[in-house]
Each structure stands twice: as structure tokens, then as C-alpha cells.
Design a protein around this motif. Structure first.
Motif, PDB file in Angstrom:
ATOM      1  N   LYS A   1       0.869  -1.178   0.000  1.00 47.93           N
ATOM      2  CA  LYS A   1       0.000   0.000   0.000  1.00 47.93           C
ATOM      3  C   LYS A   1       0.907   1.230   0.000  1.00 47.93           C
ATOM      4  CE  LYS A   1      -1.778  -1.481   3.699  1.00 47.93           C
ATOM      5  NZ  LYS A   1      -2.417  -1.578   4.988  1.00 47.93           N
ATOM      6  N   ILE A   2       0.859   1.982  -1.093  1.00 53.36           N
ATOM      7  CA  ILE A   2       1.761   3.102  -1.303  1.00 53.36           C
ATOM      8  C   ILE A   2       0.969   4.401  -1.277  1.00 53.36           C
ATOM      9  CG2 ILE A   2       3.458   4.108  -2.880  1.00 53.36           C
ATOM     10  CD1 ILE A   2       3.598   1.189  -4.148  1.00 53.36           C
ATOM     11  N   LEU A   3       1.483   5.373  -0.559  1.00 56.23           N
ATOM     12  CA  LEU A   3       0.885   6.703  -0.553  1.00 56.23           C
ATOM     13  C   LEU A   3       1.958   7.687  -0.992  1.00 56.23           C
ATOM     14  CD1 LEU A   3      -1.597   8.455   0.075  1.00 56.23           C
ATOM     15  CD2 LEU A   3      -0.666   8.748   2.358  1.00 56.23           C
ATOM     16  N   ILE A   4       1.660   8.438  -2.058  1.00 60.77           N
ATOM     17  CA  ILE A   4       2.557   9.462  -2.576  1.00 60.77           C
ATOM     18  C   ILE A   4       1.878  10.796  -2.310  1.00 60.77           C
ATOM     19  CG2 ILE A   4       3.841  10.272  -4.589  1.00 60.77           C
ATOM     20  CD1 ILE A   4       3.160   7.480  -5.858  1.00 60.77           C
ATOM     21  N   ALA A   5       2.573  11.709  -1.644  1.00 59.71           N
ATOM     22  CA  ALA A   5       1.932  12.971  -1.256  1.00 59.71           C
ATOM     23  C   ALA A   5       2.876  14.150  -1.441  1.00 59.71           C
ATOM     24  CB  ALA A   5       1.475  12.886   0.204  1.00 59.71           C
ATOM     25  N   GLY A   6       2.280  15.279  -1.821  1.00 55.77           N
ATOM     26  CA  GLY A   6       3.044  16.506  -2.009  1.00 55.77           C
ATOM     27  C   GLY A   6       2.151  17.609  -2.522  1.00 55.77           C
ATOM     28  N   PHE A   7       2.757  18.545  -3.249  1.00 55.69           N
ATOM     29  CA  PHE A   7       2.022  19.645  -3.866  1.00 55.69           C
ATOM     30  C   PHE A   7       1.678  19.291  -5.298  1.00 55.69           C
ATOM     31  CE2 PHE A   7       4.667  22.480  -0.949  1.00 55.69           C
ATOM     32  CZ  PHE A   7       3.620  22.737  -0.082  1.00 55.69           C
TER      33      PHE A   7
ATOM     34  N   ALA B   1      -1.762  17.378  -3.226  1.00 54.81           N
ATOM     35  CA  ALA B   1      -2.009  16.255  -4.123  1.00 54.81           C
ATOM     36  C   ALA B   1      -1.505  15.002  -3.439  1.00 54.81           C
ATOM     37  CB  ALA B   1      -1.283  16.453  -5.455  1.00 54.81           C
ATOM     38  N   ASN B   2      -2.257  13.940  -3.559  1.00 56.05           N
ATOM     39  CA  ASN B   2      -1.746  12.653  -3.123  1.00 56.05           C
ATOM     40  C   ASN B   2      -2.342  11.562  -3.992  1.00 56.05           C
ATOM     41  OD1 ASN B   2      -4.106  11.458  -1.679  1.00 56.05           O
ATOM     42  ND2 ASN B   2      -3.783  13.204  -0.334  1.00 56.05           N
ATOM     43  N   CYS B   3      -1.722  10.427  -3.925  1.00 56.22           N
ATOM     44  CA  CYS B   3      -2.123   9.331  -4.772  1.00 56.22           C
ATOM     45  C   CYS B   3      -1.927   8.029  -3.989  1.00 56.22           C
ATOM     46  CB  CYS B   3      -1.256   9.337  -6.028  1.00 56.22           C
ATOM     47  SG  CYS B   3      -1.708   8.098  -7.231  1.00 56.22           S
ATOM     48  N   SER B   4      -2.973   7.238  -3.948  1.00 61.95           N
ATOM     49  CA  SER B   4      -2.903   5.930  -3.295  1.00 61.95           C
ATOM     50  C   SER B   4      -2.737   4.861  -4.369  1.00 61.95           C
ATOM     51  CB  SER B   4      -4.193   5.644  -2.525  1.00 61.95           C
ATOM     52  OG  SER B   4      -4.362   6.574  -1.492  1.00 61.95           O
ATOM     53  N   VAL B   5      -1.750   4.007  -4.195  1.00 59.38           N
ATOM     54  CA  VAL B   5      -1.507   2.909  -5.120  1.00 59.38           C
ATOM     55  C   VAL B   5      -1.403   1.627  -4.303  1.00 59.38           C
ATOM     56  CG1 VAL B   5       0.080   1.916  -6.827  1.00 59.38           C
ATOM     57  CG2 VAL B   5      -0.241   4.394  -6.728  1.00 59.38           C
ATOM     58  N   ILE B   6      -2.106   0.612  -4.742  1.00 59.98           N
ATOM     59  CA  ILE B   6      -1.984  -0.696  -4.120  1.00 59.98           C
ATOM     60  C   ILE B   6      -1.550  -1.677  -5.202  1.00 59.98           C
ATOM     61  CG2 ILE B   6      -3.137  -2.569  -2.862  1.00 59.98           C
ATOM     62  CD1 ILE B   6      -5.128  -0.435  -1.827  1.00 59.98           C
ATOM     63  N   ILE B   7      -0.521  -2.436  -4.907  1.00 62.72           N
ATOM     64  CA  ILE B   7      -0.036  -3.480  -5.804  1.00 62.72           C
ATOM     65  C   ILE B   7      -0.081  -4.769  -5.002  1.00 62.72           C
ATOM     66  CG2 ILE B   7       1.899  -4.306  -7.197  1.00 62.72           C
ATOM     67  CD1 ILE B   7       2.833  -1.349  -7.356  1.00 62.72           C
ATOM     68  N   ALA B   8      -0.863  -5.737  -5.486  1.00 58.50           N
ATOM     69  CA  ALA B   8      -1.097  -6.943  -4.687  1.00 58.50           C
ATOM     70  C   ALA B   8      -1.094  -8.200  -5.549  1.00 58.50           C
ATOM     71  CB  ALA B   8      -2.434  -6.809  -3.965  1.00 58.50           C
ATOM     72  N   ASP B   9      -0.889  -9.320  -4.874  1.00 56.30           N
ATOM     73  CA  ASP B   9      -0.970 -10.623  -5.531  1.00 56.30           C
ATOM     74  C   ASP B   9      -2.409 -11.115  -5.607  1.00 56.30           C
ATOM     75  OD1 ASP B   9       1.788 -10.755  -5.872  1.00 56.30           O
ATOM     76  OD2 ASP B   9       2.109 -11.769  -3.957  1.00 56.30           O
ATOM     77  N   THR B  10      -3.265 -10.588  -4.755  1.00 53.19           N
ATOM     78  CA  THR B  10      -4.663 -11.022  -4.717  1.00 53.19           C
ATOM     79  C   THR B  10      -5.583  -9.822  -4.943  1.00 53.19           C
ATOM     80  OG1 THR B  10      -4.737 -10.698  -2.315  1.00 53.19           O
ATOM     81  CG2 THR B  10      -4.154 -12.904  -3.091  1.00 53.19           C
TER      82      THR B  10
ATOM     83  N   ILE C   1      -8.005  -6.731  -4.685  1.00 52.30           N
ATOM     84  CA  ILE C   1      -7.969  -5.588  -3.777  1.00 52.30           C
ATOM     85  C   ILE C   1      -9.391  -5.224  -3.384  1.00 52.30           C
ATOM     86  CG2 ILE C   1      -7.326  -3.149  -3.564  1.00 52.30           C
ATOM     87  CD1 ILE C   1      -5.116  -3.822  -5.709  1.00 52.30           C
ATOM     88  N   GLY C   2      -9.642  -5.159  -2.076  1.00 50.26           N
ATOM     89  CA  GLY C   2     -10.987  -4.871  -1.590  1.00 50.26           C
ATOM     90  C   GLY C   2     -11.350  -3.398  -1.630  1.00 50.26           C
ATOM     91  N   SER C   3     -10.388  -2.528  -1.356  1.00 48.26           N
ATOM     92  CA  SER C   3     -10.649  -1.087  -1.324  1.00 48.26           C
ATOM     93  C   SER C   3      -9.413  -0.352  -1.838  1.00 48.26           C
ATOM     94  CB  SER C   3     -10.948  -0.633   0.106  1.00 48.26           C
ATOM     95  OG  SER C   3     -10.985   0.782   0.175  1.00 48.26           O
ATOM     96  N   PRO C   4      -9.595   0.691  -2.648  1.00 49.28           N
ATOM     97  CA  PRO C   4      -8.449   1.440  -3.177  1.00 49.28           C
ATOM     98  C   PRO C   4      -7.885   2.473  -2.199  1.00 49.28           C
ATOM     99  CG  PRO C   4     -10.458   2.369  -4.029  1.00 49.28           C
ATOM    100  CD  PRO C   4     -10.858   1.155  -3.207  1.00 49.28           C
ATOM    101  N   ILE C   5      -8.489   2.602  -1.050  1.00 46.87           N
ATOM    102  CA  ILE C   5      -8.090   3.634  -0.098  1.00 46.87           C
ATOM    103  C   ILE C   5      -6.880   3.176   0.715  1.00 46.87           C
ATOM    104  CG2 ILE C   5      -8.814   4.983   1.911  1.00 46.87           C
ATOM    105  CD1 ILE C   5     -11.678   4.790   0.708  1.00 46.87           C
ATOM    106  N   VAL C   6      -5.864   4.027   0.780  1.00 50.15           N
ATOM    107  CA  VAL C   6      -4.673   3.757   1.586  1.00 50.15           C
ATOM    108  C   VAL C   6      -4.651   4.779   2.713  1.00 50.15           C
ATOM    109  CG1 VAL C   6      -2.155   3.717   1.639  1.00 50.15           C
ATOM    110  CG2 VAL C   6      -3.370   2.815  -0.356  1.00 50.15           C
ATOM    111  N   ASP C   7      -5.059   4.342   3.903  1.00 49.41           N
ATOM    112  CA  ASP C   7      -4.998   5.253   5.047  1.00 49.41           C
ATOM    113  C   ASP C   7      -3.775   4.976   5.916  1.00 49.41           C
ATOM    114  OD1 ASP C   7      -5.984   2.838   5.899  1.00 49.41           O
ATOM    115  OD2 ASP C   7      -7.671   3.655   7.015  1.00 49.41           O
TER     116      ASP C   7
END
Length: 178
Positions: free
Chosen positions: A5-11, A49-58, A60-66
Motif C-alpha cells: 500500500k503506497i501513498l505518494i503525497a506533495g504539492f 495532491a496525493n495518490c494511493s496505489v496498491i499493488i497486490a498478488d490477490t 484488492i478490496g478497497s483502493p483507499i490507503v490510510d
């Protein structure tokens, strides 16, 4: 890797959404399940600006990365906001050119990289995001350098070949940064 679960954040204007899109596309091309969820303020450039990225083998139930496993912070407000939200055992990578404050945690791996300065010094203005992505790839092994290079070749149109070369140079610079 079960799930990252990756969160990229900035301006806005720092390439936050492009970085996330590149990671998600690379994960997709690698046969993983992926989600990409951009979020930005109404101001766009200069706003949050931020961006949530999930990379999984199975699946994904929700795209939200908290609570990210991997936090990429491109500015101080983002690092302050998400530093303590990062999961134990996770990774925090931030642009030390723009963040001159230090934070301490002994349950995560923290990497400060002067990405904006490196971009400026190497005639790669505007590519601090890709320098940080290179560092993330190196330290986390979420994807391989070759996978990212190959997916960028597919993402960037041939008529913008100079952009591809600079993006790859920036990623390699971050990957090889010690």
C-alpha cells in the motif's frame, strides 16, 4: 509480496499523480492486481495532491490507503501528516531538499534523498518524483527497475522520446543514490 500500500503525497505540479500512475501501470504489466486513486485540491498546481496505489498478488478490496506500507513525501506538510500513519515495518522516503525537519521512528525504514537538488544538478528539472521512485524501487523491491523502465517505454509516446530518456535517467539516479 502479498500487498504493498503506497501513498505518494506533495504539492500539485510535483508529479505525484504521474508517479502513482507509473507504479500502478508497472504493477499491472507485471501481472499484479492494482488500484490507483488520485486526490488533489481544487488549486491543482501548488495545492495538495496525493495518490494511493496498491499493488497486490490477490484481489484488492478497497483502493483507499490510510495506513501506507510505503510513504513517499515530497513536501513537509505531507510528511507531517502521514509520518505516524505509516505501518510498522514500512518505508518512508522523502525529499530532503524540500524537507529540512527530521522525524524519528525505530519501527520503519526512513530514507531522505535530496531529490529536487539532484534533479536540478543533473538537468532533470521537474523529475524529483522519478528520482524518489528509483529510491523506492531499490529499497522496497515492490517492483524491479527493469519492470519500471519497460512500462515507462510503453507509457511515454514515441514523439516524446526525450521525456522517456530523462525519466529513466532520473529513476536510475534515485536507484543508485546512496
Amino acid at each position: 509480496m502479498a500487498s504493498s500500500k503506497i501513498l505518494i503525497a506533495g504539492f500539485g505540479g510535483q508529479g505525484i499523480l504521474f508517479s502513482g500512475k507509473a507504479l500502478a501501470y508497472t504493477g499491472l504489466k507485471a501481472g499484479k492486481e492494482v488500484s490507483w486513486l488520485p486526490s488533489y485540491g481544487p488549486e491543482m498546481r501548488g495545492g495538495t495532491a496525493n495518490c494511493s496505489v496498491i499493488i497486490a498478488d490477490t484481489q484488492i478490496g478497497s483502493p483507499i490507503v490510510d495506513k501506507p506500507d510505503i510513504l513517499i513525501a515530497m513536501n513537509l506538510p505531507s510528511l507531517e501528516k502521514y509520518f505516524f500513519e505509516t505501518e510498522k515495518g514500512g518505508y518512508i522516503v522523502y525529499d530532503s531538499s524540500l524537507i529540512n525537519k527530521t522525524f524519528e521512528r525505530d519501527d520503519v525504514s526512513i530514507f531522505a534523498i535530496p531529490a529536487t537538488k539532484l534533479a536540478s544538478d543533473n538537468n532533470l528539472s521537474g523529475l524529483a518524483n522519478m528520482i524518489i521512485m528509483g529510491k523506492v524501487i531499490k529499497e522496497t523491491s515492490v517492483l524491479t527497475l527493469e519492470q519500471v523502465k519497460t512500462s515507462l517505454e510503453q507509457m511515454v509516446p514515441a514523439k516524446k522520446a526525450e521525456l522517456l530518456a530523462n525519466n529513466i535517467k532520473a529513476i536510475e539516479l534515485g536507484y543508485n543514490y546512496i
